[in-house]
Design an enzyme around this catalytic site. Structure first.
Site, PDB file in Angstrom:
ATOM      1  CG  LEU A 149      24.380 -59.905  36.287  1.00  0.00           C
ATOM      2  CD1 LEU A 149      24.961 -58.508  36.434  1.00  0.00           C
ATOM      3  CD2 LEU A 149      24.093 -60.244  34.876  1.00  0.00           C
TER       4      LEU A 149
ATOM      5  N   PRO B  40      21.087 -66.053  26.804  1.00  0.00           N
ATOM      6  CG  PRO B  40      22.598 -64.741  28.016  1.00  0.00           C
ATOM      7  CD  PRO B  40      21.188 -64.738  27.471  1.00  0.00           C
TER       8      PRO B  40
ATOM      9  CD  GLU C 297      21.148 -63.141  32.388  1.00  0.00           C
ATOM     10  OE1 GLU C 297      22.319 -63.305  31.963  1.00  0.00           O
ATOM     11  OE2 GLU C 297      20.785 -62.109  32.970  1.00  0.00           O
TER      12      GLU C 297
ATOM     13  CG  HIS D 201      15.129 -53.140  30.044  1.00  0.00           C
ATOM     14  ND1 HIS D 201      16.316 -52.869  29.424  1.00  0.00           N
ATOM     15  CD2 HIS D 201      15.434 -53.314  31.359  1.00  0.00           C
ATOM     16  CE1 HIS D 201      17.293 -52.852  30.331  1.00  0.00           C
ATOM     17  NE2 HIS D 201      16.786 -53.125  31.501  1.00  0.00           N
TER      18      HIS D 201
ATOM     19  CD  GLN E  79      17.380 -57.651  36.910  1.00  0.00           C
ATOM     20  OE1 GLN E  79      18.218 -56.944  36.354  1.00  0.00           O
ATOM     21  NE2 GLN E  79      17.501 -57.995  38.172  1.00  0.00           N
ATOM     22  CG  PHE E  80      13.997 -56.759  31.880  1.00  0.00           C
ATOM     23  CD1 PHE E  80      12.813 -56.051  31.707  1.00  0.00           C
ATOM     24  CD2 PHE E  80      14.857 -56.362  32.889  1.00  0.00           C
ATOM     25  CE1 PHE E  80      12.503 -54.974  32.523  1.00  0.00           C
ATOM     26  CE2 PHE E  80      14.554 -55.289  33.708  1.00  0.00           C
ATOM     27  CZ  PHE E  80      13.374 -54.588  33.530  1.00  0.00           C
TER      28      PHE E  80
ATOM     29  CD  GLU F 167      20.800 -61.725  36.401  1.00  0.00           C
ATOM     30  OE1 GLU F 167      20.273 -60.688  35.981  1.00  0.00           O
ATOM     31  OE2 GLU F 167      21.420 -62.530  35.673  1.00  0.00           O
TER      32      GLU F 167
ATOM     33  CB  ILE G  98      15.522 -65.025  28.252  1.00  0.00           C
ATOM     34  CG1 ILE G  98      15.109 -66.242  29.091  1.00  0.00           C
ATOM     35  CG2 ILE G  98      15.175 -65.223  26.788  1.00  0.00           C
ATOM     36  CD1 ILE G  98      13.587 -66.423  29.188  1.00  0.00           C
TER      37      ILE G  98
HETATM   38  C1  TPP Z   1      22.502 -60.193  30.425  1.00  0.00           C
HETATM   39  C2  TPP Z   1      21.850 -59.222  31.344  1.00  0.00           C
HETATM   40  N1  TPP Z   1      21.244 -59.679  32.435  1.00  0.00           N
HETATM   41  C3  TPP Z   1      20.615 -58.838  33.272  1.00  0.00           C
HETATM   42  C4  TPP Z   1      20.596 -57.499  33.026  1.00  0.00           C
HETATM   43  C5  TPP Z   1      19.839 -56.553  33.965  1.00  0.00           C
HETATM   44  N2  TPP Z   1      20.815 -55.717  34.646  1.00  0.00           N
HETATM   45  C6  TPP Z   1      21.084 -54.468  34.226  1.00  0.00           C
HETATM   46  S1  TPP Z   1      22.321 -53.755  35.108  1.00  0.00           S
HETATM   47  C7  TPP Z   1      22.467 -55.121  36.107  1.00  0.00           C
HETATM   48  C8  TPP Z   1      23.506 -55.136  37.166  1.00  0.00           C
HETATM   49  C9  TPP Z   1      24.864 -54.844  36.626  1.00  0.00           C
HETATM   50  O1  TPP Z   1      25.790 -54.773  37.664  1.00  0.00           O
HETATM   51  P1  TPP Z   1      27.300 -54.472  37.346  1.00  0.00           P
HETATM   52  O2  TPP Z   1      27.788 -55.363  36.278  1.00  0.00           O
HETATM   53  O3  TPP Z   1      28.038 -54.494  38.618  1.00  0.00           O
HETATM   54  O4  TPP Z   1      27.319 -53.013  36.712  1.00  0.00           O
HETATM   55  P2  TPP Z   1      26.854 -51.643  37.415  1.00  0.00           P
HETATM   56  O5  TPP Z   1      25.451 -51.406  37.007  1.00  0.00           O
HETATM   57  O6  TPP Z   1      27.029 -51.819  38.870  1.00  0.00           O
HETATM   58  O7  TPP Z   1      27.752 -50.585  36.853  1.00  0.00           O
HETATM   59  C10 TPP Z   1      21.554 -56.088  35.736  1.00  0.00           C
HETATM   60  C11 TPP Z   1      21.409 -57.386  36.406  1.00  0.00           C
HETATM   61  C12 TPP Z   1      21.238 -57.057  31.869  1.00  0.00           C
HETATM   62  N3  TPP Z   1      21.265 -55.757  31.528  1.00  0.00           N
HETATM   63  N4  TPP Z   1      21.858 -57.935  31.060  1.00  0.00           N
END
Ligand code: TPP
Ligand code: TPP
Ligand code: MG
Ligand code: MG
Lengths: 359, 325, 325, 359
Positions: free
Chosen positions: C58, C89, C60, C129, C82-83, C29, C87
């Protein structure tokens, strides 16, 4: 080959970016000016909150913060359509919905300020806290909806996810279960076009995200997420449907993340300035303000007064946040279990002693 | 009183709570009309209806996540994962939510759920149907992990798990489901969580085990008794958090400790027990702590499963080593 | 030679392998144009193109599962989560497939993939995180788990991980990403896996740690050196499988062992080290093995994170305890 | 509200349950009688294999076994449409596809007989073994397809899942990723109406499973999975599409699990006899046999001969299976890593010593 199934996705809008009505008939709540003004005031406060929170982060007074700039109509529209007894399962930036439901701004600040006490908030006591692991909250909403259904309560679970979140398995599993059990739940996609640096076009080949509802055998509707009237309208429709036992809905709210993803992000690395400029013209406050002013319900003087009030309210909240101080060390342990096991009692005591040691 | 096997004791405990607590619901794949692939929920849907005993769509993350949502809204879901080898999609919900919701909200919300899963090998089953993964859950804060080893303890501990206001992962040794029937009074009396059970007293060596391996352990103890060796056998029962008091007391008495488990050795629950005992009772130890465990490989397909799982012979070897050192 | 921070060393290692091995691809991601949220893949897509450095949807489980599919077809995916708090999933794919495919097919297929994830606390980050979950992977057969603690070791170990024909979980301490710059020669030379690194020699007490906690450990050792205490500091580096030879050799020399890690204590990797050392070197031990670790709670939000993570002071207390016993 | 997207799901059938053609135009391969006979022969062998395997299990000579009774057209159709260089990612009962691709029947028996050597099979060396954890195989297929695409190879990944499997998040994640990357992959749902005891109607509210493709923005097609001509036809279409860079397809094959779920299951506990009786009338062998006989390509004499041949072949395979014996103890360790770590060497030696000890 014969056709065995066919589907359509509909789109709802009442207010266009210029603040003009696009349909003749307004939903009932929108005929009530006080109600519209109440929503507008909340949207305005949310924006003040957002600006101030970013400033706090920039000056080292807050941790990483996720801005809601541009999402005000979606968030406030969700909150305004819900009843207090309904249950809300947010992702992490729906302050507008939470404030409407009674969460205090300083509680949101506490969360981003690194303090769990912000989650023991003043909103409905059954509402969930943020779900940082993307899409996991949909299962909680489905479970809550199942509880409401089994107990025969006329309550609805509402959860929000981002466009990026629609790539997660949990998202689809919940839609499918909601369909299979005909749950009283409303799933909202806050489609702000970006998942951090990944644009929607790279996230999926789908033309709409509402069409993902088809995979769960449930209804999917697209709505202009920058149009507070349309959002609340569709949310009321979906909530009423759920409350009266007619099943779940997936609502895709089309909006735009005008800000960086969070204060830890720098969107200029990956995003075209023109796209953002364009989005700013379509953002949610302009159009409702214009509509209210055009219809004589609002004027500049009231606007100035509102902004001053919001700023003052925000100052109070910031002060409450700052006054909270550091939570006691033992608080990390005290809520692990209803009955703390021996081993944790020992660890708690050690941590407290350590904390005192360092002052 | 009729004798019941473990799987029947589990059904009884579920029925008891379904009858006495309207907040309890049972859910999972095939738990309804089919009564579960091991029949642990047999007859429950027929008796309590589809509102109380529900088949779910085939999705373990959903089962765990929905249970969290239901539990936080005041229900007491008892969810079944069909085999513990299929529990992994539920790991995210368990570690990131079930074990955290109470502390995340500083006590505002909590998660009185139970996640049941058949566990362990020895039943000649296909791949992924014989896993021992209690250590994964033991390492997760905010979750209790329990493994019964007899019909009576299954009954009493499951009742306790359902009544506990916090999440419990309840791993049931499939190998014991139909073994060693026992009289179990269906009186709704729970056994305490967070407590070991001393199954056999003895002063020469302490044996700590749990789940199905309790049986090899007891057999080894019995055989050694014939040779005059007095083993103390402790059933860990609550695998996390561990009742170290009972274990330490025993080791202080015997000076020797053998830990027996079926799961892989590396970072298993046996490691924690050995480490803590070595820390707190090192001066009582007359010999190195032995671990008799599964190997650091996946459970092989069944032609070799008995080469993987600790046999009575291996347990005895471990004990002899501890005695001779 | 310019000094680089750990995150830059990681980027260099990735670039080196992308350049020298056409089978290598980087995915995850935001790893593309954005270069990852920590910039570990910064500039790589620009340099190697979208076919080699790919943003993923998005998800995992997808990232891990697709990597397994790619790896089995002869590619060498280096996937970023990403963090490490996100991990989970991917756990199902890692334990049920990545670590099993080779043995399941008796060597016909194998999985040369790397799953990278930033890990650990101390950076004032939001919930989820700052997790330390290496023990979950350490308990999984068929998977190597590696945690670097300096730019040079990050460079050399990541190269080794990518080149290794089997799956490696590579957990990078975020707290070190921009700390302690170091000269690292970008010469493509890998460091060995399955080997500890002795960072400081000393005869009084052995300190074993890994990842970010190496720094508190080294600081504690330095402070104690002023008081005349000679600590031997061992960086575990490959958290699983563990190089016990190096550790045992050191403990046989010092007679005292302190293990320091940030993850929760219960069933952590420290438990395995303590258990094995207590088993194999009990007669060399002059004192109980101490573990200085995170508590058995989730990493709290950041106001309290430093009350969770072992401080230099806590490490020193642990060492003193081991010395005084 | 305006309509912003619309979708249709098509259904393909050539042979009805009575063996009559339902369309005038036959696909090219079906005009070739030898090809049809080859498929029919394989379907017949698979049935013999299935009957015999169940008998082996019932007599304690095999472990739990998952029958493929009723799925022969779907499985053989998939196998026959694929090229050797394509990669196959089965679930656990697609013997027809695997045999077509070169996996030996005794290798399948070895797997269900508790012996990993069955997975080191004679089929294409890049084909995956069974994926028992439901739906996980779709990710592997997506990954393989991505590898093929990145390397510019004209190969396609094909994976199969059950109707129950479509409730798993992994299923949807893969569809979505396949759409986003436009992968050369064909996903097949073997919809046999039951997931152990759970009927499709309880699994999902969807009218078709093919419509789940819409959530991935990819094409979904429904096919009569008991019609070998239709299955191969649609598979060839989807494979060709993928091979020529035109993207992924989700194929829903409508069939029926006539048998128990596995030999460990007893379907009479939860399933109506009439439903099964009805399904037996629509099963895949009857109709293709009838079609072949009606068109003069097959007669009873040939049929008898074929069954005798299949039985003889199966006897040979059973013998090979039985002759395999127990694998050496060290084989549990030897393929854990390319380079066995010290700790495992020690464990291996201990296990071998232990094994010798016990004989
Ligand atoms: C399971 C998971 N993977 C990765 C992340 C890291 N992360 C935080 S916000 C984000 C993007 C989210 O995008 P979206 O669903 O479109 O929501 P937005 O922030 O745009 O409102 C990511 C990859 C996370 N919080 N949870
Ligand atoms: C992740 C996972 N959960 C549960 C199981 C246990 N299980 C094996 S087969 C099966 C039902 C599968 O139904 P379906 O997907 O329709 O395939 P079918 O067996 O009908 O071909 C279940 C629940 C499993 N193998 N994997
Ligand atoms: Mg977004
Ligand atoms: Mg099925």
């Amino acid at each position: 080959m014969k056709t065995v199934a066919s589907f359509e996705i509909k789109y709802q809008q009442h207010l266009d970016p210029e603040g003009h009505l696009t349909q003749k008939k307004l939903p009932k709540f929108a005929e009530n000016r006080d109600e519209l003004l109440k929503m507008y005031r909340m949207m305005s406060f949310v924006r003040v909150f957002d600006t101030k929170s970013i400033a706090l982060q920039r000056t080292g007074q807050l941790g990483t913060y996720a801005s809601c700039l541009g999402h005000e109509a979606t968030h406030v529209g969700i909150g305004a359509a819900m009843q207090p007894e309904d249950a809300f399962f947010p992702m992490y930036r729906e302050y507008g919905a939470q404030f409407w439901r009674g969460v205090k701004p300083h509680e949101v600040l506490l969360f981003w300020g690194g303090d769990e006490r912000g989650n023991n908030f003043s909103g409905p006591q059954h509402d969930f806290a943020w779900a940082v692991p993307i899409a996991t909250q949909f299962h909680h909403a489905a479970g809550a909806a199942l509880a409401f259904k089994l107990r025969g309560e006329k309550r609805v679970a509402v959860s929000v996810i981002g466009d990026g979140g629609t790539s997660q398995g949990d998202f689809y599993e919940s839609l499918n279960a909601a369909g299979a059990y005909q749950l009283p739940v409303v799933f909202v996609i806050s489609n702000n076009q970006w998942a951090i640096s990944v644009p929607l076009s790279a996230q999926t080949a789908c033309a709409t995200l509402a069409q993902k509802a088809i995979a769960g055998g449930i209804e999917g509707i697209q709505v202009d997420g920058n149009d507070i009237i349309a959002v609340r309208d569709i949310m009321e429709y979906a909530l009423d449907k759920a409350r009266t036992g007619k099943g779940p809905t997936l609502v895709e709210a089309l909006t735009y993340r005008i800000s960086d993803h969070t204060t830890a992000d720098d969107a200029t690395r990956y995003r075209d300035k023109h796209e953002v400029d364009d989005a700013k013209k379509k953002e949610p406050l302009i159009r409702i303000r214009k509509y209210l002013m055009d219809s004589g319900a609002w004027d500049q003087q009231q606007e100035d007064k509102l902004l001053a009030e919001c700023a003052a309210q925000m100052d109070t909240e910031v002060q409450l946040y700052k006054d909270a101080g550091k939570p006691p060390v033992e608080s990390m342990f005290d809520h692990m279990f209803a009955n703390l096991p021996e081993s944790l009692v020992a660890q708690r005591d050690a941590a407290v002693a350590e904390g005192q040691h360092h002052g | 009183m009729a004798k019941v096997a473990m799987v029947e004791a589990i059904t009884q405990a579920l029925a008891y709570e379904l009858e006495h607590d309207p907040a309890v619901v049972v859910l999972g794949e095939d738990v309804g009309v089919n009564g579960g692939v091991f029949r642990a929920t047999s007859g429950l849907q027929q008796r309590f209806g589809k509102q109380r005993v529900m088949d779910t769509p085939l999705a373990e993350a959903l089962i765990a996540g929905m249970s969290i949502g239901m539990a936080a809204m005041g229900m007491k879901p008892v969810a079944e994962i069909q085999f513990s080898g299929f529990i992994y999609p539920a790991v995210d919900q368990m570690i990131n939510h079930a074990g955290r919701l109470r502390t995340r909200t500083r006590g505002r919300l909590h998660v009185p759920m139970v996640l049941r899963a058949p566990s362990g090998g020895g039943i000649h089953a296909p791949e992924h149907h014989s896993e021992s993964n209690e250590a994964l859950f033991a390492h997760m804060p905010g979750i209790r992990t329990v493994m019964p080893s007899s019909p009576a303890r299954a009954y009493g501990l499951l009742l306790a798990a359902i009544r506990d206001p916090d999440p419990v992962v309840f791993l049931e040794p499939t190998r014991l489901y139909r073994m060693n029937k026992q009289e179990v009074e269906d009186n709704g009396e729970a056994l305490p969580l967070d407590t070991c059970f001393v199954l056999r007293e003895g002063g020469d060596v302490t044996l700590v085990s749990w789940g199905a391996m309790i049986h090899e352990t007891l057999q080894a103890a019995a055989k050694l008794a014939e040779q005059g060796v007095k083993c103390e056998v402790i059933d860990l029962a609550t695998v996390s958090p561990i009742d170290f008091e009972t274990i330490l007391e025993s080791v202080e008495k015997t000076g020797r400790l053998v830990i027996i488990h079926e799961a892989p050795k590396n970072c298993g629950v046996g490691a924690e027990i050995a480490a803590t005992v070595a820390e707190k009772a090192i001066y009582s130890l007359k010999a190195p702590i032995e671990r008799v465990t599964g190997y650091d490989i996946p459970m092989p397909l069944f032609k070799l499963e008995h080469d993987y799982m600790p046999s009575v012979e291996r347990v005895m070897q471990g004990i002899r080593k501890a005695l001779e050192a």
